[in-house]
Design an enzyme around this catalytic site. Sequence first.
Site, PDB file in Angstrom:
ATOM      1  CG  HIS A 122       2.402  12.733  64.452  1.00  0.00           C
ATOM      2  ND1 HIS A 122       3.733  13.026  64.316  1.00  0.00           N
ATOM      3  CD2 HIS A 122       1.994  13.417  65.559  1.00  0.00           C
ATOM      4  CE1 HIS A 122       4.108  13.847  65.282  1.00  0.00           C
ATOM      5  NE2 HIS A 122       3.074  14.087  66.058  1.00  0.00           N
ATOM      6  CB  SER A 194      14.586  14.947  68.151  1.00  0.00           C
ATOM      7  OG  SER A 194      13.379  15.335  67.529  1.00  0.00           O
TER       8      SER A 194
END
Length: 255
Positions: A122, A194
């Site tokens: 990212h 997650s």
Amino acid sequence: MDSLELSGPVRERVRSARRVVVFSGAGVSRESGLDTFRGAGGLWERMRPEELATPEAFRADPAKVWRWYAWRWRQASEALPNPAHHAVARLETVFPSYMVVVTQNVDGLHQRAGSRHLLELHGTILRAFCNRCGRTQDMGEAIAGSPEEPPVCSCGGRFRPAVVWFGESLPEDTLAEACEAASSCDLFLSVGTSSTVYPAAGLIELAHRAGACLIEVNPEPTPFSGLMDLRLAAPAGEVLPALADAMERSRCPST
Ligand SMILES: [Zn+2]
């Protein structure tokens, strides 16, 4: 956690592992005081991402987005790597032949803890680049020179943080390298994520298909928990040092 014993089969897989991938998410930085983006208490619960972390937001209100990232840059700069970052860095000495950290974090804490082989899916908050010509500069210097609004480049473009915004694609080369690593690894450690964001989460599937030993460290279960050879339901900073110790012992049974 003081000590952790790996079960026989996992210990054997760790002992013989040659190619290791650590996949890390925001949970790794939580114990450094940096908010996670998803899950209880996350930053996004208080801020609307579509107002701040998108190309549209930057076009509509560049100063607001710049100030938010300046705040996040300061947070990241003042934060210290926690035991999870240090344990991940130590794994590079446990698995010296090949180890890469694929991270979704943009805070630079893995580098500061000493990880050398790092793929930042990212991007990074530590750099800025011009949205027109692509010139890069250090984010801290950019903020120091222009704290309230994005600096204007000599080409007339605006500098923006070198992070991937919602609606943008992940950097192609970095993603390809991460996929290649996941597809050919024999030990895959997923930490503090997650695992719900694609295509990043697809890395776990690639590792699974490659037959890698899968280990997950995350307080809450994830969609991939059922695939795991070992699942440790705890914060990364609590359990990773003990896991790194156990891995080290598996590699050097005599010590
Ligand atoms: Zn420029």
